[in-house]
Write a protein that holds these residues in place. Structure first.
Motif, short mmCIF file in Angstrom:
data_model
loop_
_atom_site.label_atom_id
_atom_site.label_comp_id
_atom_site.label_asym_id
_atom_site.label_seq_id
_atom_site.Cartn_x
_atom_site.Cartn_y
_atom_site.Cartn_z
N PHE A 134 36.70 -43.19 5.23
CA PHE A 134 37.26 -43.65 3.97
C PHE A 134 36.39 -44.81 3.48
CE2 PHE A 134 41.96 -42.47 5.09
CZ PHE A 134 41.58 -41.15 5.24
N VAL A 135 35.94 -44.76 2.22
CA VAL A 135 35.06 -45.80 1.70
C VAL A 135 35.61 -46.54 0.49
CG1 VAL A 135 32.95 -44.76 2.63
CG2 VAL A 135 33.74 -44.13 0.34
N VAL B 1 50.72 -52.36 -0.88
CA VAL B 1 50.10 -51.04 -0.71
C VAL B 1 48.58 -51.17 -0.78
CG1 VAL B 1 49.82 -48.74 -1.69
CG2 VAL B 1 52.09 -49.77 -1.55
N LYS B 2 48.09 -51.91 -1.76
CA LYS B 2 46.64 -52.09 -1.91
C LYS B 2 46.04 -52.78 -0.69
CE LYS B 2 43.09 -53.83 -4.99
NZ LYS B 2 42.77 -54.56 -6.20
N LEU B 3 46.69 -53.82 -0.20
CA LEU B 3 46.21 -54.53 0.98
C LEU B 3 46.19 -53.61 2.20
CD1 LEU B 3 45.31 -57.15 2.37
CD2 LEU B 3 47.74 -57.69 2.69
N ALA B 4 47.25 -52.82 2.38
CA ALA B 4 47.31 -51.89 3.51
C ALA B 4 46.18 -50.87 3.44
CB ALA B 4 48.67 -51.19 3.54
N MET B 5 45.92 -50.36 2.23
CA MET B 5 44.85 -49.38 2.07
C MET B 5 43.48 -50.01 2.37
SD MET B 5 46.19 -47.32 -1.32
CE MET B 5 44.89 -46.08 -1.32
N GLU B 6 43.27 -51.24 1.90
CA GLU B 6 42.01 -51.93 2.17
C GLU B 6 41.83 -52.17 3.66
OE1 GLU B 6 42.60 -55.31 -0.39
OE2 GLU B 6 41.61 -54.32 -2.09
N GLN B 7 42.93 -52.49 4.36
CA GLN B 7 42.85 -52.71 5.80
C GLN B 7 42.54 -51.42 6.55
OE1 GLN B 7 46.60 -54.70 6.54
NE2 GLN B 7 45.68 -56.72 6.28
N LEU B 8 43.07 -50.30 6.07
CA LEU B 8 42.77 -49.01 6.70
C LEU B 8 41.28 -48.69 6.56
CD1 LEU B 8 45.86 -46.89 5.58
CD2 LEU B 8 45.34 -47.71 7.89
N ILE B 9 40.71 -48.99 5.39
CA ILE B 9 39.28 -48.77 5.19
C ILE B 9 38.46 -49.70 6.08
CG2 ILE B 9 37.37 -49.00 3.54
CD1 ILE B 9 39.35 -48.06 1.35
N ALA B 10 38.79 -50.99 6.06
CA ALA B 10 38.04 -51.99 6.83
C ALA B 10 38.10 -51.72 8.33
CB ALA B 10 38.56 -53.39 6.52
#
Length: 72
Positions: A53-54, A33-42
């Motif tokens: 999203f920052v 979940v954390k990786l997916a969220m980081e990828q959405l931001i990046a």
């Protein structure tokens, strides 16, 4: 009973934005979940009315039970 994964982000204006995923694959893995969220931001995939999203704020599983009441 239905489950929803809510991923909550911080936007450029310091507000929050939530993306919901119905019926997430179980068990929910925190690292995934954390990786997916980081990828959405990046990837700058989503933009809220309060900006891009920052940062990550939270993630949670929400369960909902609905019981019909029969009206006579």
């Amino acid at each position: 009973m239905s489950k929803v994964l809510e991923m909550i982000f911080v936007t450029e204006e310091g507000k929050t934005a939530t993306i919901s995923v119905d019926n997430p694959k179980e068990p929910v893995n925190v690292n995934t979940v954390k990786l997916a969220m980081e990828q959405l931001i990046a990837g700058n995939v989503f933009v809220a009315s309060s900006g891009d999203f920052v940062d990550l704020k939270a993630a949670r599983i929400v369960e909902r039970n609905v019981e019909e009441v029969e009206l006579i």
